[in-house]
Write a protein that holds these residues in place. Structure first.
Motif, PDB file in Angstrom:
ATOM      1  N   ARG A 155       1.077  -1.157   0.051  1.00 22.76           N
ATOM      2  CA  ARG A 155      -0.147  -0.177   0.116  1.00 22.76           C
ATOM      3  C   ARG A 155       0.829   1.099  -0.190  1.00 22.76           C
ATOM      4  O   ARG A 155       0.615   2.371  -0.711  1.00 22.76           O
ATOM      5  N   HIS A 156       1.812   1.255   0.725  1.00 27.73           N
ATOM      6  CA  HIS A 156       2.809   2.624   0.903  1.00 27.73           C
ATOM      7  C   HIS A 156       3.587   2.634  -0.494  1.00 27.73           C
ATOM      8  O   HIS A 156       3.653   3.599  -0.908  1.00 27.73           O
ATOM      9  N   GLU A 157       4.038   1.367  -1.105  1.00 27.19           N
ATOM     10  CA  GLU A 157       4.767   1.572  -2.255  1.00 27.19           C
ATOM     11  C   GLU A 157       3.901   2.203  -3.333  1.00 27.19           C
ATOM     12  O   GLU A 157       4.383   2.911  -4.167  1.00 27.19           O
ATOM     13  N   ALA A 158       2.712   1.714  -3.367  1.00 25.92           N
ATOM     14  CA  ALA A 158       1.650   2.269  -4.445  1.00 25.92           C
ATOM     15  C   ALA A 158       1.284   3.699  -4.328  1.00 25.92           C
ATOM     16  O   ALA A 158       1.398   4.294  -5.107  1.00 25.92           O
ATOM     17  N   ALA A 159       1.077   4.084  -2.938  1.00 32.80           N
ATOM     18  CA  ALA A 159       0.896   5.425  -2.796  1.00 32.80           C
ATOM     19  C   ALA A 159       2.123   6.155  -3.000  1.00 32.80           C
ATOM     20  O   ALA A 159       1.926   7.152  -3.709  1.00 32.80           O
ATOM     21  N   ASP A 160       3.261   5.841  -2.711  1.00 34.28           N
ATOM     22  CA  ASP A 160       4.518   6.647  -3.275  1.00 34.28           C
ATOM     23  C   ASP A 160       4.500   6.666  -4.675  1.00 34.28           C
ATOM     24  O   ASP A 160       5.236   7.774  -5.289  1.00 34.28           O
ATOM     25  N   ALA A 161       4.078   5.742  -5.416  1.00 38.56           N
ATOM     26  CA  ALA A 161       4.120   5.636  -6.897  1.00 38.56           C
ATOM     27  C   ALA A 161       3.044   6.487  -7.503  1.00 38.56           C
ATOM     28  O   ALA A 161       2.715   6.656  -8.753  1.00 38.56           O
ATOM     29  N   GLY A 162       2.036   6.988  -6.791  1.00 37.11           N
ATOM     30  CA  GLY A 162       0.781   7.507  -7.217  1.00 37.11           C
ATOM     31  C   GLY A 162      -0.203   6.836  -7.802  1.00 37.11           C
ATOM     32  O   GLY A 162      -1.288   7.097  -8.706  1.00 37.11           O
ATOM     33  N   GLU A 163      -0.486   5.487  -7.234  1.00 37.79           N
ATOM     34  CA  GLU A 163      -1.310   4.333  -7.972  1.00 37.79           C
ATOM     35  C   GLU A 163      -2.498   4.376  -6.891  1.00 37.79           C
ATOM     36  O   GLU A 163      -2.578   3.436  -6.298  1.00 37.79           O
ATOM     37  N   TRP A 164      -3.378   5.233  -7.047  1.00 37.39           N
ATOM     38  CA  TRP A 164      -4.334   5.359  -6.067  1.00 37.39           C
ATOM     39  C   TRP A 164      -5.448   4.408  -6.161  1.00 37.39           C
ATOM     40  O   TRP A 164      -6.018   4.029  -5.183  1.00 37.39           O
ATOM     41  N   ARG A 165      -5.705   3.791  -7.312  1.00 30.52           N
ATOM     42  CA  ARG A 165      -6.532   2.732  -7.496  1.00 30.52           C
ATOM     43  C   ARG A 165      -6.024   1.502  -6.777  1.00 30.52           C
ATOM     44  O   ARG A 165      -6.699   0.801  -6.210  1.00 30.52           O
ATOM     45  N   GLU A 166      -4.829   1.341  -6.983  1.00 28.75           N
ATOM     46  CA  GLU A 166      -4.093   0.171  -6.201  1.00 28.75           C
ATOM     47  C   GLU A 166      -4.290   0.390  -4.783  1.00 28.75           C
ATOM     48  O   GLU A 166      -4.503  -0.718  -3.809  1.00 28.75           O
ATOM     49  N   VAL A 167      -4.029   1.774  -4.412  1.00 30.10           N
ATOM     50  CA  VAL A 167      -4.214   1.777  -2.965  1.00 30.10           C
ATOM     51  C   VAL A 167      -5.432   1.546  -2.493  1.00 30.10           C
ATOM     52  O   VAL A 167      -5.709   0.865  -1.127  1.00 30.10           O
ATOM     53  N   GLY A 168      -6.366   1.875  -3.237  1.00 29.25           N
ATOM     54  CA  GLY A 168      -7.757   1.504  -2.768  1.00 29.25           C
ATOM     55  C   GLY A 168      -8.120   0.081  -2.766  1.00 29.25           C
ATOM     56  O   GLY A 168      -8.872  -0.642  -1.763  1.00 29.25           O
ATOM     57  N   LYS A 169      -7.605  -0.540  -3.554  1.00 26.94           N
ATOM     58  CA  LYS A 169      -7.694  -2.315  -3.491  1.00 26.94           C
ATOM     59  C   LYS A 169      -7.124  -2.862  -2.069  1.00 26.94           C
ATOM     60  O   LYS A 169      -7.724  -3.544  -1.664  1.00 26.94           O
ATOM     61  N   ILE A 170      -5.952  -2.265  -2.031  1.00 31.42           N
ATOM     62  CA  ILE A 170      -5.254  -2.933  -1.053  1.00 31.42           C
ATOM     63  C   ILE A 170      -5.951  -2.705   0.370  1.00 31.42           C
ATOM     64  O   ILE A 170      -6.162  -3.360   1.276  1.00 31.42           O
ATOM     65  N   ASN A 171      -6.487  -1.393   0.393  1.00 35.39           N
ATOM     66  CA  ASN A 171      -7.256  -1.081   1.763  1.00 35.39           C
ATOM     67  C   ASN A 171      -8.600  -1.725   1.849  1.00 35.39           C
ATOM     68  O   ASN A 171      -8.635  -2.109   3.039  1.00 35.39           O
ATOM     69  N   GLN A 172      -9.002  -2.118   0.980  1.00 39.01           N
ATOM     70  CA  GLN A 172     -10.290  -3.209   1.045  1.00 39.01           C
ATOM     71  C   GLN A 172      -9.871  -4.344   1.338  1.00 39.01           C
ATOM     72  O   GLN A 172     -10.476  -4.938   2.075  1.00 39.01           O
TER      73      GLN A 172
END
Length: 60
Positions: free
Chosen positions: A29-46
């Motif tokens: 989740r932190h890697e995705a956020a740092d890369a600006g991949e917000w859709r991926e962050v949302g999936k991981i949060n779910q």
């Protein structure tokens, strides 16, 4: 040009730091956020929110 998205990490679902699955998901989740991949962050949060042992521990 639009401003970059502001993500409040304090509002992310909590994870169990003693769980290997949760720890790996949090790192992703932190890697995705740092890369600006917000859709991926949302999936991981779910996925973290739906992690089974968290529901058992909280009594939900």
């Amino acid at each position: 040009m639009s401003a970059p998205a502001v993500i409040n990490r304090a509002t992310w679902p909590t994870y169990d730091p003693t769980c290997g699955v949760c720890t790996a998901l949090d790192a992703e989740r932190h890697e995705a956020a740092d890369a600006g991949e917000w859709r991926e962050v949302g999936k991981i949060n779910q996925e973290i929110s739906n992690h089974p042992h968290l529901r058992r521990r909280s009594g939900a």
